[in-house]
Design a protein around this motif. Sequence first.
Motif, PDB file in Angstrom:
ATOM      1  N   MET B   1      32.242  36.283  46.688  1.00 14.05           N
ATOM      2  CA  MET B   1      33.012  36.715  45.515  1.00 14.05           C
ATOM      3  C   MET B   1      34.103  35.688  45.224  1.00 14.05           C
ATOM      4  O   MET B   1      34.824  35.262  46.120  1.00 14.05           O
ATOM      5  N   LYS B   2      34.202  35.289  43.959  1.00 16.78           N
ATOM      6  CA  LYS B   2      35.165  34.234  43.631  1.00 16.78           C
ATOM      7  C   LYS B   2      36.056  34.631  42.469  1.00 16.78           C
ATOM      8  O   LYS B   2      35.723  35.501  41.678  1.00 16.78           O
ATOM      9  N   LYS B   3      37.180  33.985  42.411  1.00 16.42           N
ATOM     10  CA  LYS B   3      38.120  34.235  41.328  1.00 16.42           C
ATOM     11  C   LYS B   3      38.561  32.866  40.816  1.00 16.42           C
ATOM     12  O   LYS B   3      39.175  32.096  41.544  1.00 16.42           O
ATOM     13  N   GLY B   4      38.184  32.556  39.578  1.00 17.82           N
ATOM     14  CA  GLY B   4      38.544  31.269  38.978  1.00 17.82           C
ATOM     15  C   GLY B   4      38.141  30.078  39.826  1.00 17.82           C
ATOM     16  O   GLY B   4      38.921  29.152  40.019  1.00 17.82           O
ATOM     17  N   GLY B   5      36.941  30.123  40.421  1.00 20.67           N
ATOM     18  CA  GLY B   5      36.448  28.985  41.179  1.00 20.67           C
ATOM     19  C   GLY B   5      36.894  28.935  42.631  1.00 20.67           C
ATOM     20  O   GLY B   5      36.438  28.094  43.385  1.00 20.67           O
ATOM     21  N   ARG B   6      37.773  29.819  43.032  1.00 17.71           N
ATOM     22  CA  ARG B   6      38.142  29.818  44.453  1.00 17.71           C
ATOM     23  C   ARG B   6      37.755  31.160  45.081  1.00 17.71           C
ATOM     24  O   ARG B   6      37.528  32.144  44.379  1.00 17.71           O
ATOM     25  N   ALA B 124      37.777  43.631  41.334  1.00 17.07           N
ATOM     26  CA  ALA B 124      37.189  42.894  40.207  1.00 17.07           C
ATOM     27  C   ALA B 124      37.745  43.434  38.888  1.00 17.07           C
ATOM     28  O   ALA B 124      38.056  42.665  37.978  1.00 17.07           O
ATOM     29  N   LYS B 125      37.896  44.765  38.807  1.00 20.63           N
ATOM     30  CA  LYS B 125      38.446  45.371  37.584  1.00 20.63           C
ATOM     31  C   LYS B 125      39.894  44.952  37.387  1.00 20.63           C
ATOM     32  O   LYS B 125      40.336  44.674  36.282  1.00 20.63           O
ATOM     33  N   LYS B 126      40.644  44.926  38.506  1.00 21.58           N
ATOM     34  CA  LYS B 126      42.064  44.580  38.440  1.00 21.58           C
ATOM     35  C   LYS B 126      42.238  43.121  37.985  1.00 21.58           C
ATOM     36  O   LYS B 126      43.152  42.804  37.225  1.00 21.58           O
ATOM     37  N   LEU B 127      41.329  42.240  38.473  1.00 29.65           N
ATOM     38  CA  LEU B 127      41.473  40.818  38.173  1.00 29.65           C
ATOM     39  C   LEU B 127      40.921  40.438  36.800  1.00 29.65           C
ATOM     40  O   LEU B 127      41.249  39.383  36.280  1.00 29.65           O
ATOM     41  N   SER B 128      40.059  41.295  36.223  1.00 25.74           N
ATOM     42  CA  SER B 128      39.420  40.910  34.958  1.00 25.74           C
ATOM     43  C   SER B 128      40.328  41.202  33.769  1.00 25.74           C
ATOM     44  O   SER B 128      41.227  41.997  33.834  1.00 25.74           O
TER      45      SER B 128
END
Lengths: 154, 128
Positions: B1-6, B124-128
């Motif tokens: 699982m990634k967030k903005g490439g990291r 994922a919901k929190k970060l989107s």
Amino acid sequence: MEVEQLQRSFIEYTSGLFREGFLDGQFSQLQMLQDETNPDFVFEVVSLFFEDSDRLLHDLSLALDQQNVDFKKIDAHVHQFKGSSSSIGAQRVKTACIAFRSFCEEQNVEGCLGCLQQVKQEYLLVKTKLEALLRLEQQIVAAGGAIPTLNEFS
Amino acid sequence: MKKGGRKISALVVDDDRVIRVVEEKLLVRFGLETKVAKNGKEALDLFVAGNTFDFVVMDMEMPVMDGPEATRALRARGVDCMIVGVTSRGDGPEKAEFEAAGLNCCWEKPLNAQIVGTILDKLAKKLS
């Protein structure tokens, strides 16, 4: 022994441990976490559990042997034991810890001593059984086989 | 699982090493960058030293600094990441106090793959 035979024994032995309530689904979780990058994961976790449990049981015996029993301290040890046994799926040890804690709350020394024996007995039983299981695992690997997956028992 | 490439990062806080090893492995298996701390104080120190995490798995009862105290201290510092409590205490005043300290959610021990999946969906919901 042939690999297939070892694998069959492994499955039979493991399903017996689940059926008799020694292990629960959490142990299957550990087995699922074991992979090529960490082939000894279950062995490592179970070994840590044995080390910590031996120490906790020793500390509990000492704490219950005092003139003035510190029930808060005992409760903290039992709480820790309950947490680690449930995180490896040693179900019967966990259940024995729950009973132990209620005697702690009542500050019942006799009840606590009885529970300590019970917890010790359940721990030694599951320890012997896990050691046998891990030996089987090692034999399968040494014979070039793969450890059967246990998802169906969880 | 990634967030903005990291990679998503997580911190496991528990005083029991068997639990730390199991929870860390579980999170790593989900592809998370994972660190561990032995109590609330160690967790707090990591944040004070400038570390950040996308979520924290926080035990309730720990020596030195327990889960509720560490959670309050982190929130007081303005830490707004997801903090997930884990406890074996069941429903009761202690759990309610822990949640009120600033948890996003609270689960019963032991953590397993299903619970981590649920946490990651929420994240994922929190970060989107």
